[in-house]
Write a protein that holds these residues in place. Structure first.
Motif, PDB file in Angstrom:
ATOM      1  N   LEU A  31       0.856  -1.195   0.000  1.00  0.00           N
ATOM      2  CA  LEU A  31       0.000   0.000   0.000  1.00  0.00           C
ATOM      3  C   LEU A  31       0.891   1.244   0.000  1.00  0.00           C
ATOM      4  CD1 LEU A  31      -2.789   1.440   0.412  1.00  0.00           C
ATOM      5  CD2 LEU A  31      -2.452   1.144   2.870  1.00  0.00           C
ATOM      6  N   SER A  32       0.793   2.047  -1.072  1.00  0.00           N
ATOM      7  CA  SER A  32       1.535   3.321  -1.106  1.00  0.00           C
ATOM      8  C   SER A  32       0.548   4.443  -0.841  1.00  0.00           C
ATOM      9  CB  SER A  32       2.213   3.534  -2.451  1.00  0.00           C
ATOM     10  OG  SER A  32       3.238   2.618  -2.656  1.00  0.00           O
ATOM     11  N   GLY A  33       0.107   5.120  -1.913  1.00  0.00           N
ATOM     12  CA  GLY A  33      -0.874   6.194  -1.737  1.00  0.00           C
ATOM     13  C   GLY A  33      -2.294   5.658  -1.625  1.00  0.00           C
ATOM     14  N   GLY A  34      -2.507   4.432  -2.093  1.00  0.00           N
ATOM     15  CA  GLY A  34      -3.821   3.803  -2.020  1.00  0.00           C
ATOM     16  C   GLY A  34      -4.824   4.325  -3.037  1.00  0.00           C
ATOM     17  N   GLN A  35      -4.403   5.186  -3.945  1.00  0.00           N
ATOM     18  CA  GLN A  35      -5.362   5.836  -4.831  1.00  0.00           C
ATOM     19  C   GLN A  35      -5.818   4.938  -5.982  1.00  0.00           C
ATOM     20  OE1 GLN A  35      -6.548   9.146  -3.753  1.00  0.00           O
ATOM     21  NE2 GLN A  35      -5.608   7.954  -2.112  1.00  0.00           N
ATOM     22  N   ASP A  53       1.851  -1.536   4.491  1.00  0.00           N
ATOM     23  CA  ASP A  53       1.812  -0.077   4.284  1.00  0.00           C
ATOM     24  C   ASP A  53       3.233   0.474   4.304  1.00  0.00           C
ATOM     25  OD1 ASP A  53       1.356   2.630   4.291  1.00  0.00           O
ATOM     26  OD2 ASP A  53       0.136   2.651   6.124  1.00  0.00           O
ATOM     27  N   ARG A  77       5.062  11.900  -4.179  1.00  0.00           N
ATOM     28  CA  ARG A  77       3.653  12.044  -4.576  1.00  0.00           C
ATOM     29  C   ARG A  77       3.533  12.885  -5.847  1.00  0.00           C
ATOM     30  NH1 ARG A  77       1.133  15.110   0.080  1.00  0.00           N
ATOM     31  NH2 ARG A  77       3.006  16.317  -0.390  1.00  0.00           N
ATOM     32  N   ARG A 109      -2.054  12.289  -2.577  1.00  0.00           N
ATOM     33  CA  ARG A 109      -1.701  10.989  -1.968  1.00  0.00           C
ATOM     34  C   ARG A 109      -1.080  10.003  -2.940  1.00  0.00           C
ATOM     35  NH1 ARG A 109      -2.205   9.914   3.070  1.00  0.00           N
ATOM     36  NH2 ARG A 109      -2.412   7.680   2.785  1.00  0.00           N
TER      37      ARG A 109
END
Ligand code: FAD
Ligand code: FES
Ligand code: FES
Lengths: 293, 161
Positions: A31-35, A53, A77, A109
């Motif tokens: 999981l990085s930015g989750g976008q 994460d 980002r 994000r």
């Protein structure tokens, strides 16, 4: 819809993240930015058992210039790319492109590492790193490996990464005096995924291309480095030669058909972008004749 | 598997400690655990913008963020911005210009508009449209929203510092 249940592990270092990935195999997801990952989980398109994460890892952040390359950490980002003076100076193509990635709240994000690892063929940044001849730096259980961006993308949402590896950085050769860049995309609305897009890097001397790298996106299962560019290098570009290159480009493309556009429309739009790009980079408005109406 | 995780964060300046399941997203945490129902949920995949909140001063989608990811962060919701008076003029402009009808999108619109005005105090209409392009409104047709943001920007620019 909500994501299915999963366990959560906050990685404390890159080494720790790699240990967690090794322990859980392909049941884990980074999981990085989750976008992109969170929407996919909310839609139940993916249901990992464990999320690792990496969002807190300072060692994956930051933008630096080292020995002719711009090193961009995986957790940089989109908004950091927009604001960075080093990116504006040394890799302006990335800055130009990132303004077209999603919307401000998502750019706050989403990360470059996540965007490349996600490998959506309609994404802007994968095409940029291909056009810029960047190198992707990957760390896994056995150490670090470097892979050319042109080799990294394997298909829709598919890359050279294996589940136990992390994308840690992107190395971009810094722009020299003679480099110029072009970025344009067609989208239904600003911030939407492109219908067709082009990210290009060129070198021009005495009115001719000495180098031209065309990174097309949303025209196939991965970003495409247009071979048609070869015809325009070290040649005097005439409308006839450009028409030939456009025909060669159409033959190279195998675009998808979806609700946004037919394959034929994507082929056509790609040639329009090619003409605009060549006209803009050579400062020859005559070459764009017929494409602006 | 999937046991609750402890999380400590600030919400509208107030320290909060909680045990939450990892899958609980920040939007649901704010609405259900903290009863801060000003943050709305439309799509739950990042498209509509109704759930926009501020984390450490920057707008984000609270439906695309896990509560556990907010560990140590400062979250500001529409209640926080409203109670502090930070956006009182923007809210008044929304009312005056009919920039809200059902009001579902309004918290996210206000969050996003205030974010624009902080970064670009006198935006043109194109810039306003671009910045708000990730926020859906089913009622107003957007014209009145752009008017309200533009009017607020002008009033702020004229106000003595
Ligand atoms: C409404 C909306 C519109 C969008 N529009 C666009 C758009 O126009 N153009 C565009 O390009 N993108 C768009 N996006 C996606 C967005 O740009 C994401 O930021 C990006 O694609 C993913 O980055 P992330 O850091 O959020 O990654 P995440 O969502 O955290 O991860 C994405 C994937 O990459 C993997 N991953 C992440 N980081 C690493 C790493 N360091 N090493 C190995 N694997 C990793 C994850 O496991 C996951 O599979 C949009 C998203 C939304 C919600
Ligand atoms: S509910 Fe978060 S963007 Fe729609
Ligand atoms: S006022 Fe109803 S959705 Fe915007």
């Amino acid at each position: 819809m909500k994501a299915a249940a999963f366990a959560y592990a906050r990685a404390t270092s890159v080494v720790n993240a790699l240990e967690l990935l090794a322990a859980h195999g392909d049941k884990a997801k980074v999981l990085s930015g989750g976008q992109s990952l969170m929407p996919a989980m909310n839609l139940r398109l993916v249901s990992p058992d464990v999320l690792v994460d990496i969002g807190g890892l300072a060692e994956l952040r930051g933008i630096a210039v080292r020995a002719g390359v711009l090193v961009v950490g995986a957790l940089t980002r989109h908004v950091d790319l927009l604001r960075s003076t080093d990116v504006a100076l040394h890799a302006p193509l990335l800055r130009d492109a990132v303004g077209y990635v999603a919307h401000p709240a998502i750019r706050n994000r989403g990360t470059i590492g996540g965007s490349l690892a996600h490998a959506d063929p309609a994404s802007e940044l994968p095409a940029c790193v291909v056009a810029l001849d960047a190198t992707i730096v990957i760390r896994g259980p056995t150490g670090e490996r470097r892979i050319a961006a042109t080799e990294f993308f394997k298909g829709i949402y598919e890359t050279a990464l294996s589940p136990d590896e992390l994308l840690v950085a992107i190395e971009v050769p810094i722009a020299d005096q003679g480099s110029t860049f072009f970025f344009q995309e067609y989208a239904r609305r600003h911030g939407d995924y492109a219908v067709v897009g082009l990210a290009a890097r060129a070198a021009v001397a005495a009115g001719r291309f000495t180098d031209l790298r065309l990174g097309f996106f949303a025209v196939g299962d991965r970003p495409l480095l247009g071979a048609a560019a070869g015809r325009l290098i070290n040649a005097s570009v005439t409308p006839a030669l450009l028409a030939e290159a456009a025909t060669a480009l159409v033959d190279e493309l195998d675009p998808p058909e979806d609700q946004q556009a037919t394959a034929a429309m994507r082929r056509h739009l790609a040639t329009v972008l090619l003409r605009r790009c060549v006209a803009a980079l050579l400062a020859r408005p005559d070459l764009a004749a017929g494409v602006t109406g | 598997m999937s046991t609750p995780v402890s999380v400590s964060l600030l919400v509208n300046g107030e320290p909060i400690d909680a045990f939450v399941l990892p899958r609980l997203n920040l939007a649901d945490f704010l609405r259900e655990n903290l009863k801060l129902t000003g943050t709305h949920i439309g799509c739950e995949h990042g498209v509509c913008g109704a759930c926009t909140v501020r984390i450490d001063g920057e707008i984000v989608r609270s439906c695309l963020m896990l509560t556990v990811q907010a560990q140590g962060a400062s979250v500001e919701t529409i209640e926080g911005l409203s109670d502090s008076g930070e956006i009182a003029d923007l809210q008044a402009a929304f009312r005056e210009r009919n920039a809200l009808q059902c009001g579902y999108c309004t918290p996210g619109m206000l969050m996003t508009a205030q974010d624009l005005l902080k970064h670009l105090p006198v935006p043109d209409r194109q810039a306003i449209r671009e910045h708000l392009s990730g926020n859906y409104c089913r009622c107003t047709g957007y014209q009145a929203i752009v008017d309200a943001v533009e009017a607020t920007a002008r009033m702020r620019a004229e106000r003595p510092a």
